[in-house]
Design a protein around this motif. Structure first.
Motif, PDB file in Angstrom:
ATOM      1  N   LEU A   2       0.806  -1.239   0.093  1.00 28.18           N
ATOM      2  CA  LEU A   2       0.014   0.050   0.014  1.00 28.18           C
ATOM      3  C   LEU A   2       0.750   1.241  -0.008  1.00 28.18           C
ATOM      4  O   LEU A   2       1.782   1.247   0.723  1.00 28.18           O
ATOM      5  CB  LEU A   2      -0.881   0.171   1.360  1.00 28.18           C
ATOM      6  CG  LEU A   2      -1.984  -0.988   1.272  1.00 28.18           C
ATOM      7  CD1 LEU A   2      -2.785  -0.990   2.689  1.00 28.18           C
ATOM      8  CD2 LEU A   2      -2.863  -0.894   0.112  1.00 28.18           C
ATOM      9  N   THR A   9      -5.204   5.969  -0.895  1.00 23.45           N
ATOM     10  CA  THR A   9      -4.622   4.745  -0.696  1.00 23.45           C
ATOM     11  C   THR A   9      -4.731   3.781  -2.147  1.00 23.45           C
ATOM     12  O   THR A   9      -5.784   3.777  -2.481  1.00 23.45           O
ATOM     13  CB  THR A   9      -5.240   3.868   0.641  1.00 23.45           C
ATOM     14  OG1 THR A   9      -5.289   4.501   1.521  1.00 23.45           O
ATOM     15  CG2 THR A   9      -4.406   2.574   0.691  1.00 23.45           C
ATOM     16  N   SER A  11      -3.187   0.119  -4.470  1.00 16.64           N
ATOM     17  CA  SER A  11      -2.464  -1.059  -4.453  1.00 16.64           C
ATOM     18  C   SER A  11      -2.036  -1.582  -5.725  1.00 16.64           C
ATOM     19  O   SER A  11      -2.587  -1.149  -6.597  1.00 16.64           O
ATOM     20  CB  SER A  11      -3.396  -1.952  -3.490  1.00 16.64           C
ATOM     21  OG  SER A  11      -2.641  -3.145  -3.402  1.00 16.64           O
ATOM     22  N   THR A  56      -6.414  -4.503  -9.629  1.00 12.59           N
ATOM     23  CA  THR A  56      -6.094  -4.156  -8.421  1.00 12.59           C
ATOM     24  C   THR A  56      -7.489  -3.654  -7.591  1.00 12.59           C
ATOM     25  O   THR A  56      -8.426  -3.516  -8.540  1.00 12.59           O
ATOM     26  CB  THR A  56      -5.093  -2.756  -8.756  1.00 12.59           C
ATOM     27  OG1 THR A  56      -5.968  -2.036  -9.419  1.00 12.59           O
ATOM     28  CG2 THR A  56      -4.157  -3.284  -9.330  1.00 12.59           C
ATOM     29  N   ALA A 103      -5.302  -6.423  -0.759  1.00 13.28           N
ATOM     30  CA  ALA A 103      -4.580  -5.236  -0.669  1.00 13.28           C
ATOM     31  C   ALA A 103      -4.290  -4.590   0.714  1.00 13.28           C
ATOM     32  O   ALA A 103      -3.069  -4.214   1.073  1.00 13.28           O
ATOM     33  CB  ALA A 103      -5.288  -4.110  -1.325  1.00 13.28           C
TER      34      ALA A 103
END
Length: 159
Positions: A2, A9, A11, A56, A103
């Motif tokens: 992360l 945020t 990932s 993702t 993630a």
């Protein structure tokens, strides 16, 4: 992995879209049995569903939002099946949750669930408020007063 940039945020950990793939397969079998052409709704998610690496979290979330917006604009996109979009949206919701877990681990999943609960509560409150002021907040003062009076009368009758 992360990383945080300006509070966002992201990932780079991909998650296979297993629920979406299962739903694509189910829809395909149903359409084949009915001798129907390929589904335009399925075409929207086919690349993501068949990619063995998956998406993702951000990619899965974006795809889910896209399907959600197609559901809202269904009247103008008449070749899309509401039933198939509903099925795909449900599968994507599960895959996005799994991507959040992949993630962010248990903390990421807990944060995801909290955010969804919060969003659901906000949506419910907005729907309740819309009953009073209209969906666009465009109800007249008189209508707002009448609706509140009727709701209060109903509330007293139910106690």
């Amino acid at each position: 992995m992360l990383s945080t940039k300006w509070g966002e945020t992201t990932s780079t950990i991909p998650t296979p879209m297993l629920n979406t793939m299962d739903t694509v397969s189910k829809i395909g079998k149903e359409r084949l049995a009915a001798k129907l052409n390929d589904s335009e709704a399925v075409e929207l998610v086919m690349d993501a569903a068949t990619d063995p690496q998956g998406l993702t979290y951000a990619g899965a979330q974006r795809l889910k939002r896209e399907i959600g917006s197609k559901m809202e604009g269904l009247i103008t996109e008449s070749n899309l099946s509401q039933e198939e979009l509903d099925q795909l949206y449900g599968a994507l919701r599960s895959d996005v949750r799994e991507a959040a877990k992949n993630a962010g681990g248990p903390q990421g999943l807990a944060a995801f669930d909290r955010a969804n609960d919060y969003a659901r509560n906000v949506i419910n409150r907005r729907q309740e408020l819309a009953k009073i002021i209209g969906k666009k907040g465009d109800a007249s003062d008189t209508d707002v007063f009448k609706r509140i009076a009727a709701m209060s009368k109903d509330a007293r009758a139910n106690t």
